[in-house]
Write a protein that holds these residues in place. Structure first.
Motif, short mmCIF file in Angstrom:
data_model
loop_
_atom_site.label_atom_id
_atom_site.label_comp_id
_atom_site.label_asym_id
_atom_site.label_seq_id
_atom_site.Cartn_x
_atom_site.Cartn_y
_atom_site.Cartn_z
N GLN A 68 29.84 48.76 39.70
CA GLN A 68 30.03 47.20 39.64
C GLN A 68 31.17 46.96 38.63
N GLY A 69 32.14 48.08 38.29
CA GLY A 69 33.33 47.69 37.46
C GLY A 69 34.06 46.55 37.84
N ILE A 70 34.65 45.96 37.26
CA ILE A 70 35.53 44.51 37.26
C ILE A 70 36.61 45.06 38.20
N MET A 71 37.41 46.06 37.83
CA MET A 71 38.59 46.39 38.40
C MET A 71 38.38 46.91 39.77
N ALA A 72 37.15 47.88 39.98
CA ALA A 72 36.84 48.48 41.06
C ALA A 72 36.24 47.34 42.24
N ASN A 73 35.47 46.38 41.52
CA ASN A 73 35.07 45.19 42.36
C ASN A 73 36.10 44.57 43.16
N LYS A 74 37.18 44.32 42.64
CA LYS A 74 38.35 43.71 43.04
C LYS A 74 38.87 44.42 44.26
N VAL A 75 39.11 45.51 43.87
CA VAL A 75 39.69 46.40 44.98
C VAL A 75 38.74 46.39 46.16
N TYR A 76 37.59 46.95 45.89
CA TYR A 76 36.62 46.95 47.28
C TYR A 76 36.48 45.58 47.59
N LEU A 77 36.21 44.47 46.95
CA LEU A 77 36.09 43.26 47.52
C LEU A 77 37.19 42.60 48.63
N ASP A 78 38.40 43.28 48.19
CA ASP A 78 39.54 42.67 49.02
C ASP A 78 39.65 43.42 50.15
N SER A 79 39.45 44.79 49.97
CA SER A 79 38.93 45.63 51.35
C SER A 79 38.14 45.08 52.12
N LEU A 80 36.78 44.85 51.65
CA LEU A 80 35.65 44.55 52.28
C LEU A 80 36.05 42.88 53.16
N ARG A 81 36.81 42.37 52.38
CA ARG A 81 37.06 41.09 53.25
C ARG A 81 38.03 41.33 54.25
N ALA A 82 39.08 42.35 53.97
CA ALA A 82 39.80 42.66 55.33
C ALA A 82 39.04 43.49 56.34
#
Length: 868
Positions: A68-82
């Protein structure tokens, strides 16, 4: 024969037209079937991709839940959205195509059966995207996806299998159709032969029996040639169909793919190939690969040559640098395609641009490295327990927290012993047991005993990974909070001490908001002011406990100081508003109206951003201090009066002693001189004249003694009694006293008192000043010239000034100027030099509020200037 020839030509044209028509119909039918097969391939790809997307969505969600790291969340959230967006798009595309198909009942039923699960999985992913910062939503969605993952994959596999079944069925139908069309062509040819050629042959037999035998062998030959031509045509048609099929397949392939002949000329290239290699606007079909890309390295040319010979070449994640500086990461697959089972027609190159994936992996590695470094700095270590195998993993920081080597391998039996026996160990044991049994996460602050026996506080966070209701893994972090805990304990202790100070009885502490409304009223304020907190807090301002005149007076002072009107509550806090503080005495008014003095210090209360949000006034009762100070002042004043009196008396005695010794020395010396003259006098007249001078000197001596006696009998003020004195009379008096010294030295004394004839002064001091300065001028005369003494008075700047000049020996001012008026300081080898006269003169002049200075030059003389 002409008629027969025309008939034969006509029938031949009909035969050829029929063959062409059949071929055209066959091509149309084959094209439709190929389109259907291409559609099946595309659907299989999309359906297969849906399976891959579901796995990647699940993997992203599990990763987000775990990391649940902040930077990791952003990367995986963007990828999950795609991924979810691509899933929805593919799902709609599949449904739309199925609606247009006639034989999609089975697939529609599979989609209908799978839709609740896929919809639920997709909704769970969307819940995470809509609530990215909600751990509870993340955990719930992850559990939902974990439950659905297997069934969704099964449903997707069934759909893919059904599409494959349809594709295989269409291929079989295409084969059947091919054989069917081949049979039809053969039948048509046979039919046309029977209906067209056979009658023609019979006619020819009837008309030219003679030619029949000659042409029989030729006819048989033509039949063989015809059959071979038919076979060649069939093979060519089949080859064209296969080539067109391959080209269509490559052109419409979703990946980067190109087809080359044996000379490495482009036969076909997919749109993805063109876009990946920036060939969209170029005509490449028929051109050599090496012409399009002249910078291809020799090693790749060698690979192409090997593949044209039948080899297969495959590479994963190959870095390729382009001349324009671009760097691509590619996956390569190069393999031959065959014209026949043993003849290579060229090669097919398949590439996949994995630059984005590689950059993503590199970014992930960079983020993981940053997280590791962050954990190292923040002293956060990770841990993991495999509950099936019983193995425990500790990160480097976790080992450092426990003060064990980095290669330390703990076990379940000994790991618990690091927790301090008692409260901490019982809490962690209970939390771990609950996590394993129920999957309940925990977050505890516990005390550890390290391997080196040190006590250390740590924050232990743990999560359970549950599969089918069974915990298969525990994982979490250790955070070294020892410094924070120690600081917290120190802060609590300080707060307790501050609370004790705040409630101290003798000290009044009153806090206010920005508007002056009282917000704090401690026990000391209650005792000193007789008000209760309920009477003051939120209702009153500090003005109620102050005297109005004091507030107004201090307000006027502050208004003058800061150049603006300051009144009311601002009088107390103006300095505090300006980032300072004020400490001064005030008078507090008790509830019963009585007054008492306090020392009040007012400061500002600031928040963490440095903004003022209130004020604090700390006051102490200084009644006893004020009383003692008054007594001290009175005592000091009395001592100052006594000291002043003693100083005056001491100075009077000192002056008296000096004046007596100095002023009596000259008359006594004069008497001694007159006595010696009297002894050697030869006539009575000369003795009578000397006797008259005796009487004058004795009268002056008597007068001086009487004056000294009067000085002793008077007070200090009377000793300094002043009156208007004449410079001329004082000079004459002095000349009479030292008349013998003047006679012996032949001194010439001149004066000019026209500009200031008189001065208001003490007569004793003025006589002493004249006597000292004139006698010194005679005493330190030059042996080379007659001594001349000049006295002049004047008014300058409202002050009376007297100058006494001589032409004596002079004084080296650079050497002796700083000690000219010092006690017992002499500057010439004279037997009567005592170093008292100038000192006494300076003391007398300064005692009367004046000053004396001198200017001198060796061998020229000296000038003394007295400012009265």
């Amino acid at each position: 024969m002409d008629r027969l020839e025309r008939s034969t030509k006509k029938r031949y044209l009909i035969f050829i037209a029929s063959i062409l028509l059949i071929l055209i119909l066959a091509v149309i039918v084959f094209q439709k079937r190929i389109d259907l097969i291409t559609s099946d391939v595309s659907l299989i790809n999309i359906a297969g991709k849906q399976r891959m997307l579901s796995q990647r969505i699940s993997k992203h969600v599990f990763t987000l839940n775990q990391d649940q790291g902040i930077m990791a969340n952003k990367v995986y959230l963007d990828s999950l959205r795609a991924l979810t967006s691509e899933w929805e798009s593919n799902e709609k595309s599949l449904i739309l195509v199925n609606q247009q198909r006639r034989d999609s009942e089975r697939i529609d039923s599979l989609f209908t059966a799978a839709r609740p699960k896929t919809t639920k999985l997709l909704d769970a992913a969307l819940q995470i995207l809509n609530n990215p910062n909600n751990p509870e939503v993340l955990q719930t969605s992850a559990n939902t996806i974990r439950e659905l993952e297997s069934s969704v994959l099964t449903s997707t596999d069934q759909i893919v299998s059904e599409y494959q079944f349809h594709a295989e069925k269409n291929l079989i139908n295409l084969d059947i159709l091919t054989y069917f069309l081949a049979i039809i062509v053969a039948l048509v040819i046979i039919g046309q032969f029977t209906l067209i050629l056979l009658p023609l042959i019979k006619n020819l037999k009837n008309k030219s029996q003679s030619l029949l035998l000659a042409n029989e062998e030729l006819a048989n030959s033509n039949k063989g040639i015809q059959k071979k031509m038919e076979q060649v045509n069939a093979l060519q048609a089949d080859l064209r169909i296969r080539e067109e099929h391959n080209k269509i397949f490559i052109d419409q392939a979703p990946n980067a793919m190109a087809m080359f002949d044996n000379d490495m000329r482009f036969l076909a290239a997919s749109d993805r190939w063109r876009s990946d290699y920036q060939l969209t606007d170029k005509q490449i079909i028929g051109k050599s690969l090496y012409e399009i890309f002249p910078d291809i390295e020799d090693k790749w040319k060698k690979v192409h040559k090997n593949c044209l010979a039948g080899a297969v070449h495959h590479e994963d994640e190959t870095e390729h640098s382009w001349p324009d500086g671009r760097v691509q990461w590619l996956t390569w697959d190069i393999r031959p395609w065959y014209v026949s089972s043993d003849q290579v027609g060229g090669i097919v190159i398949y590439t996949l641009d994995v630059t984005g994936i590689k950059e993503h992996e590199n970014e992930k590695l960079r983020i993981e490295e940053i997280l590791n470094e962050t954990n190292q700095v923040a002293r956060i270590g990770t841990w993991e327990v495999d509950t099936i195998s019983g193995k425990i993993y500790w990160s480097q920081v976790t080992c450092e927290i426990h003060e064990v080597p980095h290669d330390y391998v703990p076990n379940l039996e000994t790991a618990i012993n690091f927790f301090k026996e008692g409260y901490s160990r019982e809490r962690i044991q209970k939390a771990v047991a609950n996590a394993i049994e129920n999957g309940t996460p925990y977050d505890l602050e516990v005390e550890l005993i390290t391997a080196k026996g040190k006590s250390r506080w740590a924050r232990a966070i743990g999560h359970a990974e549950m599969v089918n209701g069974q915990c298969i893994r525990l994982y979490g972090v250790f955070h070294n909070i020892n410094d924070i805990k120690v600081s917290q304990n120190a802060l609590n202790k300080a707060n307790e001490e501050l609370r004790a100070i705040f409630n101290a009885g003798p000290i009044s502490i009153i806090g206010t908001d920005l508007n002056g409304i009282i917000t704090h009223f401690n026990r000391g304020a209650e005792i000193l002011l007789q008000y209760s907190p309920s009477e003051m807090i939120g209702k009153k301002t500090p003005e109620i406990i102050h005297l109005r005149p004091e507030i107004e007076k201090h307000g006027e002072k502050l208004s003058s100081l800061f150049g603006k009107t300051i009144s009311g509550f601002d009088v107390f806090v103006e300095h505090a508003r300006r980032d300072s503080y004020e400490s001064m005495e005030w008078t507090y008014v008790r509830k019963d109206g009585s007054h008492f003095p306090v020392q009040l210090i007012t400061t500002a209360i600031k928040d963490v951003n440095g903004e003022i949000n209130g004020f604090l006034g700390v006051a102490t009762d200084i009644s006893e201090t004020v009383y003692n100070r008054k007594k001290l002042i009175e005592t000091k004043e009395n001592l100052e009066v006594l000291t002043k009196t003693l100083k005056n008396q001491n100075r009077q005695l000192a002056d008296f002693a000096h004046i007596t010794s100095h002023n009596l020395r000259s008359p006594v010396g004069n008497l001694q001189t007159l006595s010696s003259f009297y002894k050697v006098a030869e006539s009575d007249q000369e003795r009578n004249e000397l006797f008259d001078k005796f009487e004058i000197v004795i009268d002056h001596l008597s007068s001086t003694l009487n004056t000294m006696v009067e000085v002793i009998q008077t007070t200090d003020n009377s000793a300094r009694a002043t009156k208007e004195l004449s410079f001329e009379k004082t000079l004459n008096k002095t000349v009479e006293i030292i008349s013998s010294q003047i006679s012996q030295s032949d001194a010439i004394i001149k004066s000019d008192f026209s500009k200031a004839a008189t001065v208001v002064y003490n007569d004793i001091y003025l006589d002493s000043i004249f006597l000292n300065l004139i006698s010194n001028a005679i005493k330190y005369k030059s042996e080379d010239r007659v001594p001349e003494i000049y006295l002049e008075s004047k008014i300058d700047g409202g002050k009376t000034i007297l100058q006494v000049s001589d032409n004596g020996l002079g004084i080296n001012m650079e050497r002796h100027g700083h000690k000219l008026f010092g006690l017992n300081k002499v500057f010439h080898n004279h037997p009567e030099a005592k170093g008292v006269g100038l000192y006494m003169t300076k003391i007398q002049i300064e005692a009367m509020g004046g000053s004396i200075s001198a200017s001198s030059k060796v061998g020229v003389g000296t000038t003394f200037t007295i400012v009265f």
